[in-house]
Design a protein around this motif. Structure first.
Motif, mmCIF file in Angstrom:
data_model
loop_
_atom_site.group_PDB
_atom_site.id
_atom_site.type_symbol
_atom_site.label_atom_id
_atom_site.label_comp_id
_atom_site.label_asym_id
_atom_site.label_seq_id
_atom_site.Cartn_x
_atom_site.Cartn_y
_atom_site.Cartn_z
ATOM 1 N N ILE A 57 -22.702 22.510 -12.986
ATOM 2 C CA ILE A 57 -23.658 21.657 -12.269
ATOM 3 C C ILE A 57 -24.910 21.433 -13.117
ATOM 4 C CG2 ILE A 57 -22.859 22.224 -9.950
ATOM 5 C CD1 ILE A 57 -25.287 24.148 -9.797
ATOM 6 N N SER A 58 -24.765 21.572 -14.416
ATOM 7 C CA SER A 58 -25.907 21.383 -15.304
ATOM 8 C C SER A 58 -26.282 19.909 -15.455
ATOM 9 C CB SER A 58 -25.613 21.977 -16.685
ATOM 10 O OG SER A 58 -24.509 21.323 -17.285
ATOM 11 N N ARG A 59 -25.326 19.029 -15.218
ATOM 12 C CA ARG A 59 -25.579 17.598 -15.361
ATOM 13 C C ARG A 59 -25.917 16.969 -14.019
ATOM 14 N NH1 ARG A 59 -20.557 15.062 -18.315
ATOM 15 N NH2 ARG A 59 -21.916 13.226 -18.135
ATOM 16 N N ASP A 60 -26.808 15.999 -14.040
ATOM 17 C CA ASP A 60 -27.237 15.334 -12.817
ATOM 18 C C ASP A 60 -26.073 14.711 -12.063
ATOM 19 O OD1 ASP A 60 -29.808 16.051 -13.345
ATOM 20 O OD2 ASP A 60 -30.427 14.089 -14.119
ATOM 21 N N ILE A 61 -25.111 14.151 -12.790
ATOM 22 C CA ILE A 61 -23.994 13.473 -12.120
ATOM 23 C C ILE A 61 -23.148 14.448 -11.322
ATOM 24 C CG2 ILE A 61 -22.454 13.647 -14.136
ATOM 25 C CD1 ILE A 61 -21.355 10.880 -13.294
ATOM 26 N N HIS A 62 -22.988 15.678 -11.831
ATOM 27 C CA HIS A 62 -22.232 16.693 -11.103
ATOM 28 C C HIS A 62 -22.987 17.136 -9.854
ATOM 29 C CE1 HIS A 62 -20.217 17.829 -15.182
ATOM 30 N NE2 HIS A 62 -19.706 16.726 -14.653
ATOM 31 N N GLN A 63 -24.301 17.279 -9.978
ATOM 32 C CA GLN A 63 -25.109 17.656 -8.826
ATOM 33 C C GLN A 63 -25.038 16.586 -7.746
ATOM 34 O OE1 GLN A 63 -29.087 18.661 -10.057
ATOM 35 N NE2 GLN A 63 -28.397 19.977 -11.721
ATOM 36 N N MET A 64 -25.098 15.330 -8.158
ATOM 37 C CA MET A 64 -25.049 14.229 -7.205
ATOM 38 C C MET A 64 -23.708 14.195 -6.481
ATOM 39 S SD MET A 64 -26.923 11.285 -9.511
ATOM 40 C CE MET A 64 -26.440 9.989 -8.384
ATOM 41 N N LYS A 65 -22.625 14.480 -7.190
ATOM 42 C CA LYS A 65 -21.301 14.484 -6.562
ATOM 43 C C LYS A 65 -21.208 15.570 -5.501
ATOM 44 C CE LYS A 65 -18.560 12.612 -10.398
ATOM 45 N NZ LYS A 65 -17.491 12.909 -11.397
ATOM 46 N N LEU A 66 -21.733 16.737 -5.817
ATOM 47 C CA LEU A 66 -21.652 17.845 -4.876
ATOM 48 C C LEU A 66 -22.501 17.581 -3.633
ATOM 49 C CD1 LEU A 66 -20.626 20.616 -4.124
ATOM 50 C CD2 LEU A 66 -22.492 21.622 -5.469
ATOM 51 N N ILE A 67 -23.728 17.122 -3.822
ATOM 52 C CA ILE A 67 -24.601 16.855 -2.674
ATOM 53 C C ILE A 67 -24.043 15.709 -1.831
ATOM 54 C CG2 ILE A 67 -26.899 16.145 -1.973
ATOM 55 C CD1 ILE A 67 -26.618 19.042 -3.042
ATOM 56 N N SER A 68 -23.495 14.704 -2.483
ATOM 57 C CA SER A 68 -22.883 13.606 -1.743
ATOM 58 C C SER A 68 -21.702 14.106 -0.924
ATOM 59 C CB SER A 68 -22.412 12.516 -2.710
ATOM 60 O OG SER A 68 -21.721 11.501 -2.024
ATOM 61 N N PHE A 69 -20.926 15.013 -1.479
ATOM 62 C CA PHE A 69 -19.800 15.614 -0.753
ATOM 63 C C PHE A 69 -20.292 16.341 0.504
ATOM 64 C CE2 PHE A 69 -17.543 19.741 -0.269
ATOM 65 C CZ PHE A 69 -16.361 19.255 0.276
ATOM 66 N N LEU A 70 -21.369 17.107 0.372
ATOM 67 C CA LEU A 70 -21.903 17.816 1.532
ATOM 68 C C LEU A 70 -22.372 16.839 2.603
ATOM 69 C CD1 LEU A 70 -23.983 20.667 -0.170
ATOM 70 C CD2 LEU A 70 -21.612 20.721 0.606
ATOM 71 N N GLN A 71 -23.053 15.774 2.189
ATOM 72 C CA GLN A 71 -23.659 14.857 3.141
ATOM 73 C C GLN A 71 -22.651 13.904 3.784
ATOM 74 O OE1 GLN A 71 -26.655 13.234 0.491
ATOM 75 N NE2 GLN A 71 -28.262 14.504 1.399
ATOM 76 N N THR A 72 -21.616 13.526 3.038
ATOM 77 C CA THR A 72 -20.681 12.515 3.547
ATOM 78 C C THR A 72 -19.373 13.097 4.083
ATOM 79 O OG1 THR A 72 -19.685 12.162 1.356
ATOM 80 C CG2 THR A 72 -21.598 10.801 1.937
ATOM 81 N N VAL A 73 -19.044 14.336 3.707
ATOM 82 C CA VAL A 73 -17.793 14.949 4.166
ATOM 83 C C VAL A 73 -18.062 16.163 5.054
ATOM 84 C CG1 VAL A 73 -15.632 16.045 3.472
ATOM 85 C CG2 VAL A 73 -16.552 14.146 2.129
ATOM 86 N N VAL A 74 -18.833 17.111 4.533
ATOM 87 C CA VAL A 74 -19.008 18.379 5.246
ATOM 88 C C VAL A 74 -19.841 18.211 6.512
ATOM 89 C CG1 VAL A 74 -19.875 20.728 5.092
ATOM 90 C CG2 VAL A 74 -18.759 19.685 3.113
ATOM 91 N N VAL A 75 -21.017 17.618 6.390
ATOM 92 C CA VAL A 75 -21.901 17.487 7.558
ATOM 93 C C VAL A 75 -21.244 16.669 8.669
ATOM 94 C CG1 VAL A 75 -24.081 16.533 8.386
ATOM 95 C CG2 VAL A 75 -24.024 17.889 6.278
ATOM 96 N N PRO A 76 -20.649 15.499 8.387
ATOM 97 C CA PRO A 76 -19.986 14.762 9.473
ATOM 98 C C PRO A 76 -18.862 15.551 10.125
ATOM 99 C CG PRO A 76 -20.362 13.316 7.618
ATOM 100 C CD PRO A 76 -20.690 14.702 7.142
ATOM 101 N N ASP A 77 -18.107 16.313 9.313
ATOM 102 C CA ASP A 77 -17.019 17.117 9.869
ATOM 103 C C ASP A 77 -17.562 18.196 10.806
ATOM 104 O OD1 ASP A 77 -13.906 17.859 9.307
ATOM 105 O OD2 ASP A 77 -15.095 19.666 9.623
ATOM 106 N N CYS A 78 -18.643 18.851 10.371
ATOM 107 C CA CYS A 78 -19.255 19.879 11.210
ATOM 108 C C CYS A 78 -19.769 19.281 12.518
ATOM 109 C CB CYS A 78 -20.395 20.556 10.466
ATOM 110 S SG CYS A 78 -19.880 21.655 9.125
ATOM 111 N N LYS A 79 -20.399 18.139 12.434
ATOM 112 C CA LYS A 79 -20.924 17.502 13.646
ATOM 113 C C LYS A 79 -19.798 17.127 14.595
ATOM 114 C CE LYS A 79 -25.251 15.621 11.770
ATOM 115 N NZ LYS A 79 -26.015 14.392 11.475
ATOM 116 N N GLN A 80 -18.692 16.655 14.049
ATOM 117 C CA GLN A 80 -17.563 16.276 14.878
ATOM 118 C C GLN A 80 -17.001 17.479 15.640
ATOM 119 O OE1 GLN A 80 -14.337 14.503 12.719
ATOM 120 N NE2 GLN A 80 -13.154 14.021 14.544
ATOM 121 N N ARG A 81 -17.038 18.641 14.981
ATOM 122 C CA ARG A 81 -16.532 19.866 15.607
ATOM 123 C C ARG A 81 -17.638 20.628 16.338
ATOM 124 N NH1 ARG A 81 -15.890 22.983 12.058
ATOM 125 N NH2 ARG A 81 -16.261 21.820 10.167
ATOM 126 N N GLN A 82 -18.808 20.030 16.421
ATOM 127 C CA GLN A 82 -19.967 20.626 17.103
ATOM 128 C C GLN A 82 -20.353 21.971 16.476
ATOM 129 O OE1 GLN A 82 -18.834 20.644 21.284
ATOM 130 N NE2 GLN A 82 -19.529 18.535 21.531
#
Length: 271
Positions: free
Chosen positions: A63-88
């Protein structure tokens, strides 16, 4: 981040095959435990996430490169958080290696998420210490109403909102063994294999339910019984706890465990 198919898991094994703390992730990669697997590339990945249950994830890679950091944070915001909200679900955790890069990435703050960092450790059993404990344990519990029984428990018992339905189909009948300590007709403590198993290593969970029954040795009896049960079957226990959990730390040392690895865990609360 791309969700990998089972046949693509081999591309990320090298991220998770060196440390005891990675056994939960390896359990998923080996097909021993339910979960999902993601990477930034299917052929030559530089970043991987193993999502072991509805809340726990293991992240590794560069995660030393900005592009890798952006991919990970985008994954959390667009995949993980919506999934958690759906499952309450209101929170999730990410386990990483101990490095400033992970701390700097996660603790800078993100919209809609409150993030805190704590440290945890994996403990290995020292057999000679455990044998000494066993030798002196015969008189620990003399009351006739204290008993120990071995029972099977479903791995998915506490993960009813597991990530995908097909996981239920595959793992719904998967059981592990627990040592149940009862006082009369009341169950006071339970220690069980939590299902994170790789080769002959497994993680254990222990709990004494009622506050009034804690500190009386019931958790020690339950843990000792389960450890003995699995040692007789050639399996080695691993203990995991936060650095702040003094009671768990003391019990681990009492049973003959020693800490061998420490690492940060980032707790994400969805606001």
């Amino acid at each position: 981040m791309i969700e990998l198919k089972t046949e693509e898991y081999s591309a990320i094994f090298h991220f998770f095959n060196e440390k005891k703390q990675h056994i939960p992730a390896l359990s998923v990669l080996l097909g021993n435990y339910p979960g999902r697997v993601f990477a930034d590339d299917t052929i030559a990945p530089t970043l991987a996430v193993v999502w072991t249950t509805a809340r726990w994830m293991y992240a590794a890679g560069d995660i030393s490169r900005d592009i890798h950091q952006m991919k990970l944070i985008s994954f959390l915001q667009t995949v993980v958080v919506p999934d958690c909200k759906q499952r309450q679900e209101s929170w999730f955790e990410i386990y990483t290696d101990d490095g400033e890069a992970w701390t700097n990435l996660f603790l800078q703050g993100y919209a809609g998420l409150s993030i805190q960092r704590h440290m945890e450790s994996v403990y290995e059993l020292r057999r000679e210490r455990f044998i000494q404990l066993e030798a002196g344990a015969a008189v620990e519990f003399s009351p006739d109403d204290v008993t120990v029984a071995y029972e099977e428990f479903p791995v998915l018992e506490e993960q009813k909102n597991i990530i995908a339905h097909e996981i239920h189909d595959r793992f719904g009948r998967l059981n592990t063994v627990g040592a149940v300590v009862s006082k009369g007709d009341q169950i006071v403590s339970l220690c069980k294999n939590n299902g994170f198993i790789v080769n002959n290593s497994y993680f254990i969970d222990v709990d004494t339910y009622a506050e009034a029954e804690r500190g009386k040795g019931y958790a020690t009896l339950a843990a000792r019984s389960l450890i003995r049960y699995y040692l007789e079957r050639g399996c080695e226990p691993l203990w995991e706890t936060t650095h702040e959990n003094t009671a768990s730390h003391k019990l681990a040392l009492k049973l003959g465990f020693e800490p061998v690895e420490s690492y940060p865990v980032f707790a994400f609360v969805i606001r």
